[in-house]
Write a protein that holds these residues in place. Sequence first.
Motif, PDB file in Angstrom:
ATOM      1  N   ALA A  29       0.611  -1.137   0.193  1.00  0.00           N
ATOM      2  CA  ALA A  29      -0.046  -0.221  -0.038  1.00  0.00           C
ATOM      3  C   ALA A  29       0.855   1.310   0.016  1.00  0.00           C
ATOM      4  CB  ALA A  29      -0.941   0.062   1.312  1.00  0.00           C
ATOM      5  N   ARG A  30       0.543   2.262  -0.638  1.00  0.00           N
ATOM      6  CA  ARG A  30       1.216   3.529  -1.126  1.00  0.00           C
ATOM      7  C   ARG A  30      -0.039   4.388  -1.075  1.00  0.00           C
ATOM      8  NH1 ARG A  30       6.248   3.205  -3.516  1.00  0.00           N
ATOM      9  NH2 ARG A  30       6.400   5.338  -3.054  1.00  0.00           N
ATOM     10  N   PHE A  31       0.572   5.882  -0.524  1.00  0.00           N
ATOM     11  CA  PHE A  31      -0.656   6.843  -0.292  1.00  0.00           C
ATOM     12  C   PHE A  31      -0.139   7.975  -1.133  1.00  0.00           C
ATOM     13  CE2 PHE A  31      -0.355   4.416   3.406  1.00  0.00           C
ATOM     14  CZ  PHE A  31      -1.883   4.117   3.846  1.00  0.00           C
ATOM     15  N   LEU A  32      -1.089   8.575  -1.949  1.00  0.00           N
ATOM     16  CA  LEU A  32      -1.105   9.851  -2.888  1.00  0.00           C
ATOM     17  C   LEU A  32      -1.995  10.947  -2.318  1.00  0.00           C
ATOM     18  CD1 LEU A  32      -0.153  10.988  -5.636  1.00  0.00           C
ATOM     19  CD2 LEU A  32      -2.181  10.106  -6.403  1.00  0.00           C
TER      20      LEU A  32
ATOM     21  N   GLN B 263       0.874   6.785 -11.444  1.00  0.00           N
ATOM     22  CA  GLN B 263       1.722   6.487 -12.250  1.00  0.00           C
ATOM     23  C   GLN B 263       2.783   7.532 -12.345  1.00  0.00           C
ATOM     24  OE1 GLN B 263      -0.591   4.882 -15.295  1.00  0.00           O
ATOM     25  NE2 GLN B 263      -0.858   2.883 -14.581  1.00  0.00           N
ATOM     26  N   ARG B 264       2.611   8.666 -12.498  1.00  0.00           N
ATOM     27  CA  ARG B 264       3.503   9.806 -12.542  1.00  0.00           C
ATOM     28  C   ARG B 264       4.447  10.365 -11.596  1.00  0.00           C
ATOM     29  NH1 ARG B 264      -0.569   9.868 -16.367  1.00  0.00           N
ATOM     30  NH2 ARG B 264      -0.047  10.101 -18.469  1.00  0.00           N
ATOM     31  N   PHE B 265       3.517  10.291 -10.550  1.00  0.00           N
ATOM     32  CA  PHE B 265       4.128  11.341  -9.303  1.00  0.00           C
ATOM     33  C   PHE B 265       4.213  10.640  -8.077  1.00  0.00           C
ATOM     34  CE2 PHE B 265       1.839  14.482 -11.966  1.00  0.00           C
ATOM     35  CZ  PHE B 265       3.170  15.096 -12.708  1.00  0.00           C
ATOM     36  N   LEU B 266       3.759   9.317  -7.786  1.00  0.00           N
ATOM     37  CA  LEU B 266       3.827   8.523  -6.682  1.00  0.00           C
ATOM     38  C   LEU B 266       5.237   8.544  -5.944  1.00  0.00           C
ATOM     39  CD1 LEU B 266       1.821   7.228  -4.593  1.00  0.00           C
ATOM     40  CD2 LEU B 266       2.632   5.274  -5.828  1.00  0.00           C
ATOM     41  N   SER B 267       6.143   8.515  -7.063  1.00  0.00           N
ATOM     42  CA  SER B 267       7.278   8.368  -6.164  1.00  0.00           C
ATOM     43  C   SER B 267       8.225   9.572  -5.668  1.00  0.00           C
ATOM     44  CB  SER B 267       8.524   7.663  -7.168  1.00  0.00           C
ATOM     45  OG  SER B 267       8.525   8.488  -8.272  1.00  0.00           O
ATOM     46  N   ASP B 268       7.635  10.674  -6.440  1.00  0.00           N
ATOM     47  CA  ASP B 268       8.334  12.134  -6.320  1.00  0.00           C
ATOM     48  C   ASP B 268       7.046  12.974  -6.616  1.00  0.00           C
ATOM     49  OD1 ASP B 268       9.633  14.304  -5.598  1.00  0.00           O
ATOM     50  OD2 ASP B 268      11.124  14.196  -7.300  1.00  0.00           O
ATOM     51  N   GLN B 269       6.263  13.340  -5.340  1.00  0.00           N
ATOM     52  CA  GLN B 269       5.034  13.975  -5.561  1.00  0.00           C
ATOM     53  C   GLN B 269       5.340  15.618  -5.575  1.00  0.00           C
ATOM     54  OE1 GLN B 269       1.832  13.140  -2.768  1.00  0.00           O
ATOM     55  NE2 GLN B 269       2.540  10.832  -2.681  1.00  0.00           N
ATOM     56  N   SER B 270       6.471  15.967  -5.301  1.00  0.00           N
ATOM     57  CA  SER B 270       6.975  17.432  -5.345  1.00  0.00           C
ATOM     58  C   SER B 270       7.073  17.685  -6.873  1.00  0.00           C
ATOM     59  CB  SER B 270       8.414  17.759  -4.484  1.00  0.00           C
ATOM     60  OG  SER B 270       9.373  16.653  -5.134  1.00  0.00           O
ATOM     61  N   GLN B 271       7.134  16.944  -7.638  1.00  0.00           N
ATOM     62  CA  GLN B 271       7.478  17.378  -9.155  1.00  0.00           C
ATOM     63  C   GLN B 271       6.218  17.834  -9.946  1.00  0.00           C
ATOM     64  OE1 GLN B 271      10.311  17.177 -11.104  1.00  0.00           O
ATOM     65  NE2 GLN B 271      11.542  16.944  -8.973  1.00  0.00           N
ATOM     66  N   MET B 272       5.119  17.439  -9.077  1.00  0.00           N
ATOM     67  CA  MET B 272       3.883  18.066  -9.840  1.00  0.00           C
ATOM     68  C   MET B 272       3.809  19.535  -9.859  1.00  0.00           C
ATOM     69  SD  MET B 272       0.781  15.843  -8.052  1.00  0.00           S
ATOM     70  CE  MET B 272       1.189  15.956  -6.456  1.00  0.00           C
TER      71      MET B 272
END
Length: 456
Positions: free
Chosen positions: A43-46, A89-98
């Motif tokens: 489980a991962r959290f967005l 799929q695009r930002f879960l690993s690095d959400q600051s890139q949004m």
Amino acid sequence: MFGYQVPEPDEAMLISGGKAAGDVPFRVVTGHGAFVTPFFRKARFLSLSMAESEVTEACVTRQGIALNVRAVIAFKVGSDVESIVSAGQRFLSDQSQMSVLVGRIFAGHLRSIVGSMTVEEIVTERQKLAEGVLDGSKQEMAKIGLTVDAFQIQSIDDMKLGYIAAMAAPHNAAIQRQAQIAQSQADMAAAEAEQQSMRAQAEYARQTTIVQAQLAAEVSVAKAKADQDAAEAEQQSARARAEFSRQTKVVEAQYDSEILVAKAKANQAAAQAEQESQRAQAEFSRQTSIVRAKAKAEVDKAESEASQAGPLAQATSQREVLAAQTELATRNAELRKQQLVAEVVKPAEAEAERIRVLAQADAERTRIQAEAAASNNRVSLDQLLIEQLPQIVREAAQGLAKANVTVLNGSDGLGEIASGLVSQGLAIFDSVRAGIAAKPETDLDRKGISRGPGDR
């Protein structure tokens, strides 16, 4: 519970490692919890909360003029499953890139829209510029799973070229001209209002001066009239006081003469009573001597006859002697009674009559003085009479002291005599009060002298 996890209200839980429904590569859970099997599921959290991105871009307008535009974008991950999957799929690993990617996307569209507009359109129609940028970036933002909540143009400047200032110069001149015209009109209106106010103040001062002069004249007239009325009232009061004093002195002189006559009559009555008492005492002494001589002669005669007769005659003689002694005692008692009447009762009655006359005269004088003074009420008159009551009892006691009184029953007799004196004084006091209260018209009323309000 082991393996059961719940996301925050502004989060989406992405569960991978199992078979998902449809074409979704993983399971999306929002608003409730789910069981995550250890080792088999992950489980991962967005974050679904709002994010912010600032854009500062140098843009060239259709006129070839460079403008520096600064804008702010408020965005977030969409709430639907498709948007969450795209953003995960695009930002879960690095959400600051949004924020970085959104800024770049909006910067490109901002340059494109500004290049199609003039400086005047950009300055006057900022909302059109913002709507153009939003419409251009909407499709790209949807692809990456993001939605824009707000897009605001914060500032636009020409990087000190002076174009925007020159564009505003005609408007500034027109506004300044209108401001000068409005200011001159306001100054003119203020001057007119000030002149009108000064004229009104001058008129008010003139009217005030006139009214004050009229009031001063009226006050002077009223003061003169009041002074004249006060002087007349003072003269009338002085005349009334003089007439009252004169009438009071006349009445006092009349009553003083009446009191002197009453005292003379009382003294004469007391002297007559004293003479009558002395004559009665002399007559009593003479009668007593005669009775005693007769009784002694009879006793001597009886004793002489008894000595000549025998025992029977002696007994008869003794009986006659006892009878003669009894008759002598009776006559002595009668003579003693007459003596008491002559020595005590008559002088006491004469003295009481004298005291009553004097008390009536003093009470009448006191009442006249109270009525003449017009300042005492009925209570003052009663107080004066009460003050005279000890003098009345004292005079009666002095009269009784001159009499030859024999007290037969000791201290009880003395108490009765004292009570009688006090009762006699109270009776005189009541008679004086009744005589004054029952008299409907006094000499003061007949002479026209008014009484005080308390004497009615």
